[in-house]
Design an enzyme around this catalytic site. Sequence first.
Site, PDB file in Angstrom:
ATOM      1  N   TYR A 218       0.823  -1.209   0.000  1.00 15.68           N
ATOM      2  CA  TYR A 218       0.000   0.000   0.000  1.00 15.68           C
ATOM      3  C   TYR A 218       0.864   1.270   0.000  1.00 15.68           C
ATOM      4  CZ  TYR A 218      -4.396   2.522   0.763  1.00 15.68           C
ATOM      5  OH  TYR A 218      -5.487   3.346   0.635  1.00 15.68           O
TER       6      TYR A 218
ATOM      7  N   GLU B   6       2.359   6.520  -6.966  1.00 18.21           N
ATOM      8  CA  GLU B   6       1.324   7.404  -7.504  1.00 18.21           C
ATOM      9  C   GLU B   6       1.683   8.875  -7.270  1.00 18.21           C
ATOM     10  OE1 GLU B   6      -2.402   6.217  -5.803  1.00 18.21           O
ATOM     11  OE2 GLU B   6      -2.051   4.102  -6.250  1.00 18.21           O
TER      12      GLU B   6
END
Length: 206
Positions: free
Chosen positions: A128, A135
């Site tokens: 995660y 990103e």
Amino acid sequence: WLVIAVGLVRAYLAKGSYHSLYYSIEKPLKFFQTGALLEAYLLNAKYLPGIVPSSVVLTAFQVMSRVFLTWAVTHSVKEVQSEDSVLLFVVAWTITEIIRYSFYTFSLLNHLPYLIKWARYTLFIVLYPMGVSGELLTIYAALPFVRQSGLYSISLPNKYNFSFDYYTFLILVMISYIPIFPQLYFHMLHQRRKVLSHTEEHKKPE
């Protein structure tokens, strides 16, 4: 997602480098990640309860953010496609989805190996943050090119009397990760404690 994983491995073995591997899996990534919108829609329409036991809100947010990264950033700003940060989130997404759909499949077959359950509720601890980092770094790398080109921006004056600055919007998207990421991460940690501790209790001899 297994197709994407195999594509990444084959491209790496052929090139001998992990740089710019995005181009080897660009088309399947766009296809499968956009196809995930169907899962979010069916969950929202309550067609998948019991098959995909996920939160509608969490799934919709995750899918929309990934589709946004895929099309509105990585596809639209060609200059960032060779960034290592793209590979970072692609690898994180790929491993996460292979585990997640394996978890759903084995659950439907009523034969869920503990290893799959453990991976589903443990590997996110690394994957995660890895995906989010990729990103954010990709959006950050896109900012100078968006500012220079005026991509997706609307300037005044115009007949709609409306303006939009995509550069500022991307900055706001990055800032939104600050309150949202911890909530989702701690939600998963809570789920991990609940699911794995429940499994351990069942394993204990009576």
